[in-house]
Motif scaffolding. Structure first.
Motif, PDB file in Angstrom:
ATOM      1  N   THR A 181       0.536  -1.272   0.061  1.00 60.05           N
ATOM      2  CA  THR A 181       0.044   0.246   0.151  1.00 60.05           C
ATOM      3  C   THR A 181       1.130   0.902   0.513  1.00 60.05           C
ATOM      4  O   THR A 181       2.286   1.164   0.368  1.00 60.05           O
ATOM      5  CB  THR A 181      -0.809  -0.542   1.064  1.00 60.05           C
ATOM      6  OG1 THR A 181      -0.009   0.180   2.580  1.00 60.05           O
ATOM      7  CG2 THR A 181      -1.530  -1.043   1.318  1.00 60.05           C
ATOM      8  N   LYS A 182       0.268   2.395   0.078  1.00 67.25           N
ATOM      9  CA  LYS A 182       0.921   3.454  -0.109  1.00 67.25           C
ATOM     10  C   LYS A 182       1.639   3.570   1.436  1.00 67.25           C
ATOM     11  O   LYS A 182       2.680   3.793   1.370  1.00 67.25           O
ATOM     12  CB  LYS A 182      -0.067   4.848  -0.190  1.00 67.25           C
ATOM     13  CG  LYS A 182       0.862   6.148   0.194  1.00 67.25           C
ATOM     14  CD  LYS A 182      -0.201   7.506  -0.833  1.00 67.25           C
ATOM     15  CE  LYS A 182       1.137   8.219  -0.462  1.00 67.25           C
ATOM     16  NZ  LYS A 182      -0.315   9.534  -1.621  1.00 67.25           N
ATOM     17  N   GLU A 183       0.823   3.459   2.274  1.00 65.26           N
ATOM     18  CA  GLU A 183       1.547   3.581   3.293  1.00 65.26           C
ATOM     19  C   GLU A 183       2.672   3.253   3.834  1.00 65.26           C
ATOM     20  O   GLU A 183       3.879   2.699   4.051  1.00 65.26           O
ATOM     21  CB  GLU A 183       0.781   3.342   4.670  1.00 65.26           C
ATOM     22  CG  GLU A 183       1.699   3.872   5.962  1.00 65.26           C
ATOM     23  CD  GLU A 183      -0.019   3.405   7.200  1.00 65.26           C
ATOM     24  OE1 GLU A 183       0.565   3.693   8.554  1.00 65.26           O
ATOM     25  OE2 GLU A 183      -1.084   2.573   6.740  1.00 65.26           O
ATOM     26  N   GLU A 184       2.722   1.791   3.263  1.00 63.76           N
ATOM     27  CA  GLU A 184       3.892   0.539   3.823  1.00 63.76           C
ATOM     28  C   GLU A 184       4.674   0.536   2.660  1.00 63.76           C
ATOM     29  O   GLU A 184       6.281   0.549   3.122  1.00 63.76           O
ATOM     30  CB  GLU A 184       2.800  -1.102   3.305  1.00 63.76           C
ATOM     31  CG  GLU A 184       2.417  -1.561   3.945  1.00 63.76           C
ATOM     32  CD  GLU A 184       1.363  -2.487   3.107  1.00 63.76           C
ATOM     33  OE1 GLU A 184       0.761  -3.143   4.700  1.00 63.76           O
ATOM     34  OE2 GLU A 184       1.300  -2.597   2.448  1.00 63.76           O
ATOM     35  N   TYR A 185       4.429   1.278   1.599  1.00 62.69           N
ATOM     36  CA  TYR A 185       6.042   1.739   0.226  1.00 62.69           C
ATOM     37  C   TYR A 185       6.098   2.503   1.306  1.00 62.69           C
ATOM     38  O   TYR A 185       7.821   3.327   0.790  1.00 62.69           O
ATOM     39  CB  TYR A 185       5.218   2.268  -0.945  1.00 62.69           C
ATOM     40  CG  TYR A 185       5.920   3.073  -1.546  1.00 62.69           C
ATOM     41  CD1 TYR A 185       7.427   1.825  -2.733  1.00 62.69           C
ATOM     42  CD2 TYR A 185       6.630   3.827  -1.868  1.00 62.69           C
ATOM     43  CE1 TYR A 185       7.684   2.354  -3.391  1.00 62.69           C
ATOM     44  CE2 TYR A 185       7.504   4.813  -2.615  1.00 62.69           C
ATOM     45  CZ  TYR A 185       7.727   3.879  -3.572  1.00 62.69           C
ATOM     46  OH  TYR A 185       9.467   4.616  -4.269  1.00 62.69           O
ATOM     47  N   GLU A 186       5.848   3.915   1.901  1.00 66.19           N
ATOM     48  CA  GLU A 186       6.568   4.869   2.159  1.00 66.19           C
ATOM     49  C   GLU A 186       7.424   4.601   3.577  1.00 66.19           C
ATOM     50  O   GLU A 186       8.794   4.900   3.346  1.00 66.19           O
ATOM     51  CB  GLU A 186       5.487   6.320   3.119  1.00 66.19           C
ATOM     52  CG  GLU A 186       4.773   7.199   1.760  1.00 66.19           C
ATOM     53  CD  GLU A 186       5.576   7.725   0.703  1.00 66.19           C
ATOM     54  OE1 GLU A 186       6.813   7.724   0.906  1.00 66.19           O
ATOM     55  OE2 GLU A 186       4.852   8.808  -0.588  1.00 66.19           O
ATOM     56  N   ASN A 187       6.972   3.482   4.050  1.00 68.05           N
ATOM     57  CA  ASN A 187       7.285   3.268   5.489  1.00 68.05           C
ATOM     58  C   ASN A 187       9.275   2.763   4.955  1.00 68.05           C
ATOM     59  O   ASN A 187       9.754   3.066   5.646  1.00 68.05           O
ATOM     60  CB  ASN A 187       6.554   2.119   6.266  1.00 68.05           C
ATOM     61  CG  ASN A 187       5.635   3.010   6.764  1.00 68.05           C
ATOM     62  OD1 ASN A 187       5.640   4.287   7.482  1.00 68.05           O
ATOM     63  ND2 ASN A 187       4.666   2.890   7.019  1.00 68.05           N
TER      64      ASN A 187
ATOM     65  N   TYR B 211      -0.565   0.621  -5.232  1.00 70.19           N
ATOM     66  CA  TYR B 211       0.345   1.204  -5.181  1.00 70.19           C
ATOM     67  C   TYR B 211       1.632   1.163  -5.817  1.00 70.19           C
ATOM     68  O   TYR B 211       2.448   1.685  -6.776  1.00 70.19           O
ATOM     69  CB  TYR B 211       0.759   2.247  -3.230  1.00 70.19           C
ATOM     70  CG  TYR B 211       0.601   3.196  -3.942  1.00 70.19           C
ATOM     71  CD1 TYR B 211       0.095   4.660  -4.581  1.00 70.19           C
ATOM     72  CD2 TYR B 211       2.292   3.501  -3.423  1.00 70.19           C
ATOM     73  CE1 TYR B 211       1.311   5.044  -4.506  1.00 70.19           C
ATOM     74  CE2 TYR B 211       2.585   4.685  -2.965  1.00 70.19           C
ATOM     75  CZ  TYR B 211       2.549   5.824  -3.743  1.00 70.19           C
ATOM     76  OH  TYR B 211       2.615   7.012  -4.127  1.00 70.19           O
TER      77      TYR B 211
END
Length: 433
Positions: A192-198, A256
């Motif tokens: 997900t976007k959050e997982e990618y950013e982290n 994402y």
């Protein structure tokens, strides 16, 4: 007449096989299995270190695919081995590394015209010789090559981790190829976007392995470590090794970002993290790559490593037939010449052997023209170039079409058809000798 070949990687193996098949006695020197370079583990010849992929299959849309077809026409041992050891990989040609290397080794060791000598060569011998020692040439031989070629350069070369299939969380990933091409050859691991950013945040802050002095130079794009790519911008991975374009699960969902895993062996028990070459410390690889949901409990069968690559300034010292400008009996082949990639290295081995064989017969070597990938790579290593860097096969190095073709697909198809026609004509000329 005996030809000495130093190095039994892809280039040296191709050169030895071509000459032996044409009746030339060959002495093939390699340090394995008596000794190994830092990156090599397999005692067989033709070992694949960075990846088990030989890139795209399609000759009409992929320049490396076109080069492979040219090699088949010229009688390539690498292409024989790949056919015997192929594993499913969609539009790419991937192989079981062990079976691939074993095939090449068996062909060479059992050939009546090849004598295999397990020995480190520290000085280039006199007489007919092909140096194909690859990116990890030993220090002693590197020093001798440097004295002959007026210097050498280095750049990074990195390999990706391998994980166990059984350790993957299949509730967090799905099988499928990009745009539905091929079969279900890849395992796709979405974020997900959050997982990618982290993930990117931790990757940018991760501890890297200490670099040696010879590694502190510009990184070649073809083996860009994932952490270096991430430093170019937070979205850079989404346009490179984590791009989600063309991938959706069985319910039609898009994501994402997606990491693809590719089979590492025929049994499908080991998978390679596609494009994840890295220089992170091992514990950091485990910690950060396990942030990808499907890899949360992944067992890492091999961690990624970075190793040295050595190549000479070929335009200053090599002719287009891969011979040394000051010594017509001395040839070079493989990545040490500045061709980059498994297939390109193997192709240069065939070409060096063809040209040496022509000289042995008292003929002036004929170079494939740059309408072919083989000829374009020959031009690259011998043309005027003040800032010489390694080169992969790509359509951009071929001679432009004789007519304007604006549609890329049509242009590539035209270039491929022209190249195959011309390489067949080249092969026919060789056969008349």
């Amino acid at each position: 007449m005996t030809v000495k070949i130093i190095g039994a990687g892809l280039a040296g193996s191709e050169a030895a096989y071509y000459l032996a098949e044409h009746g030339i006695e060959v002495e093939l020197y390699d340090i394995k299995p008596q000794s190994f370079t830092p990156a090599h583990k397999n005692s067989n010849f033709g070992e694949l270190v960075c990846s088990n992929s030989l890139k795209g299959k399609d000759a009409y849309s992929n320049a490396c695919g076109l080069l492979k077809e040219e090699m088949r026409i010229l009688g390539s041992l690498t292409m024989q081995a790949a056919a015997a050891a192929e594993v499913p990989a969609g539009g790419a040609l991937a192989v079981d590394r062990d079976k691939f290397a074993a095939y090449i080794t068996q062909k060479l060791k059992n050939h009546k015209n090849i004598k295999v000598i397990c020995k480190e060569v520290t000085v280039i011998p006199e007489g007919w010789c092909i140096v194909a020692t690859g990116p990890l040439t030993t220090d002693s031989l590197s020093a001798d090559i440097s004295s002959i070629c007026g210097g050498q350069l280095h750049f990074y070369d990195a390999s990706a981790p391998i994980v166990s299939r059984q350790s993957l969380d299949f509730s967090k990933c799905f099988f499928g190829d990009r745009y539905g091409k091929g079969g279900d050859d890849y395992i796709n691991c979405p974020l997900t976007k959050e997982e990618y950013e982290n993930f990117v945040t931790e990757l940018l802050n991760a501890e890297r392995a200490e670099l040696h002095n010879f590694e502190k130079r510009e990184i070649f794009e073809g083996c860009m470590p994932v952490e270096v790519m991430a430093a170019r911008g937070r979205d850079s991975l989404r346009f490179a090794m984590l791009k989600p374009v063309g991938l959706k699960d069985k319910d039609g969902n898009r994501f994402y970002a997606i990491l693809q895993l590719r089979k590492e062996n025929a049994e499908g028990e080991a998978y390679n993290l596609v494009g994840f070459q890295t220089n992170l410390k091992f514990h950091e690889q485990k910690r950060i790559f396990s942030m990808i949901p499907a890899l949360k409990n992944a067992e890492f069968l091999r961690y990624g490593v970075m190793h040295r690559n050595t190549f000479i300034n070929s335009p200053q010292c090599l002719n287009a037939d891969f011979s040394h400008k000051d010594n017509p009996k001395l040839f070079f082949a493989g990545q040490i010449t500045g061709v980059e990639g498994y297939v390109e290295s193997a192709a240069s081995g065939i070409l060096a052997a063809i040209h040496l064989y022509e000289k042995l017969g008292g003929r002036v070597p004929q170079i494939p023209d740059n309408t072919t990938v083989s000829g374009a790579l020959s031009s690259h290593i011998s043309g005027v170039n003040a800032d010489f860097q390694p080169m992969n096969a790509n359509f951009g190095i071929l001679r432009s079409p004789e007519k304007v073709i604006r549609n890329k697909k049509e242009r590539y198809a035209y270039l491929a058809e022209r190249a195959l026609t011309n390489i067949k004509e080249y092969k026919e000329k060789l056969n008349t000798h």
